[in-house]
Scaffold this motif. Structure first.
Motif, mmCIF file in Angstrom:
data_model
loop_
_atom_site.group_PDB
_atom_site.id
_atom_site.type_symbol
_atom_site.label_atom_id
_atom_site.label_comp_id
_atom_site.label_asym_id
_atom_site.label_seq_id
_atom_site.Cartn_x
_atom_site.Cartn_y
_atom_site.Cartn_z
ATOM 1 N N UNK A 27 0.833 -1.194 0.000
ATOM 2 C CA UNK A 27 0.000 0.000 0.000
ATOM 3 C C UNK A 27 0.875 1.254 0.000
ATOM 4 N N UNK A 28 2.117 1.075 0.412
ATOM 5 C CA UNK A 28 3.058 2.199 0.430
ATOM 6 C C UNK A 28 3.266 2.812 -0.939
ATOM 7 N N UNK A 29 3.120 1.995 -1.996
ATOM 8 C CA UNK A 29 3.248 2.532 -3.347
ATOM 9 C C UNK A 29 2.092 3.490 -3.643
ATOM 10 N N UNK B 60 -4.325 -1.025 -8.572
ATOM 11 C CA UNK B 60 -4.787 -2.318 -9.068
ATOM 12 C C UNK B 60 -3.720 -3.399 -9.076
ATOM 13 N N UNK B 61 -2.482 -3.041 -8.786
ATOM 14 C CA UNK B 61 -1.452 -4.072 -8.637
ATOM 15 C C UNK B 61 -1.156 -4.374 -7.171
ATOM 16 N N UNK B 62 -1.913 -3.746 -6.256
ATOM 17 C CA UNK B 62 -1.703 -3.972 -4.825
ATOM 18 C C UNK B 62 -2.292 -5.315 -4.410
ATOM 19 N N UNK B 63 -1.852 -5.870 -3.276
ATOM 20 C CA UNK B 63 -2.390 -7.164 -2.826
ATOM 21 C C UNK B 63 -3.869 -7.094 -2.485
ATOM 22 N N UNK C 248 -9.499 -5.646 -10.717
ATOM 23 C CA UNK C 248 -9.752 -4.701 -11.791
ATOM 24 C C UNK C 248 -9.231 -5.208 -13.129
ATOM 25 N N UNK C 249 -9.049 -6.524 -13.230
ATOM 26 C CA UNK C 249 -8.529 -7.085 -14.474
ATOM 27 C C UNK C 249 -7.142 -6.553 -14.781
#
Length: 260
Positions: A209-211, A230-233, A239-240
């Motif tokens: 989440x830091x990103x 959308x690339x977070x865990x 979101x595809x």
């Protein structure tokens, strides 16, 4: 003997065909290069030199810039500064793939999406709309209430719920009024509390989440912060991997007064 006498002719025919094909390829390449060289110099779409709506039939540096941006997003069109049928099709394909109104007109929302920026948010009304909720989240998280960050927040919310019902799960992290944070807590008492927990969960969540929070601190463009979301865990493939993330203009919608 006859077979031998025909071989050179076949070779000559193949060579002639290859030369002809090469000539066509060379001519096409030269034509494309000439078109690019003669195109008006690109002008940033959000510049005051560009009309509010760029559409079919226009010829300008604004169209040159549009065509270059479309090609960066997967289109394969000539960059000649002329908004013709191929450009119109490319615009509609881009709009369709990015949650925008598919009208072939490059207005503020399409410009913002192509340039990876944001549109100025409407003025704050205090506590009323989805844009006001976004401002509350940013204030609670200690992040700038910039156009980029507000656009990111309302697009994130629109990726989860239609803007007409944004307050049900106003997100991020499914922290809407009725979600209770997804931890069996029931409904939040109001949207102000929900906004507090959105920011708290982002700041205290997993390392990835830091990103997201780093991009918010930097007021990065919505397209950059969106990728961190959308690339977070938390999102996983929800979101595809970006395909289904909402990137259009988000309507301003007020929540019922009782929810504040």
């Amino acid at each position: 003997m006859k077979l031998r006498s025909r071989m050179p002719r076949i070779g000559l025919a193949v060579a002639a065909s290859a030369a002809a094909i090469a000539g066509v390829a060379f001519t096409a390449g030269t034509a494309n290069a000439a078109a690019a060289a003669s195109a008006p110099a690109p002008i940033k779409l959000t510049s005051s030199q560009c009309p509010a709506d760029i559409s079919d039939g226009q010829k300008s540096g604004c169209v040159t810039e549009l065509q270059e941006l479309l090609n960066k997003n997967g289109a394969r069109i000539a960059v000649d500064g002329d908004f013709g049928p191929a450009t119109l099709t490319a615009v509609k394909n881009y709009q369709s793939g990015h949650g925008l109104s598919v009208d072939g007109i490059v207005g503020p929302a399409t410009k913002a999406a192509l340039e990876g920026g944001s549109t100025p948010p409407p003025p704050s009304t205090g506590r009323s709309t989805n844009y006001d909720f976004a401002r509350l989240v940013l204030a609670d998280g200690g992040w700038p209430q910039s156009s980029n960050n507000i656009t990111t927040m309302v697009q994130w919310m629109a990726s989860e719920e239609p803007p007409s019902n944004w307050f049900d799960r106003d997100n991020p992290l499914n922290n809407g009024l009725g979600s209770g944070g997804g931890a069996g807590l029931g409904a939040y008492p109001n949207l102000v509390v929900a906004a507090h927990y959105v920011a708290a969960n982002l700041n205290g969540g997993p390392g990835d989440y830091g990103h997201i929070t780093a991009d918010l601190r930097a007021s990065d463009t919505p397209l950059v912060t969106e990728k961190a979301i959308w690339s977070s865990p938390w999102a996983g493939s929800h979101y595809g991997w970006g395909k289904d993330f909402y990137r259009g203009h988000v309507a301003t919608v007020a929540a019922p007064a009782r929810d504040w």
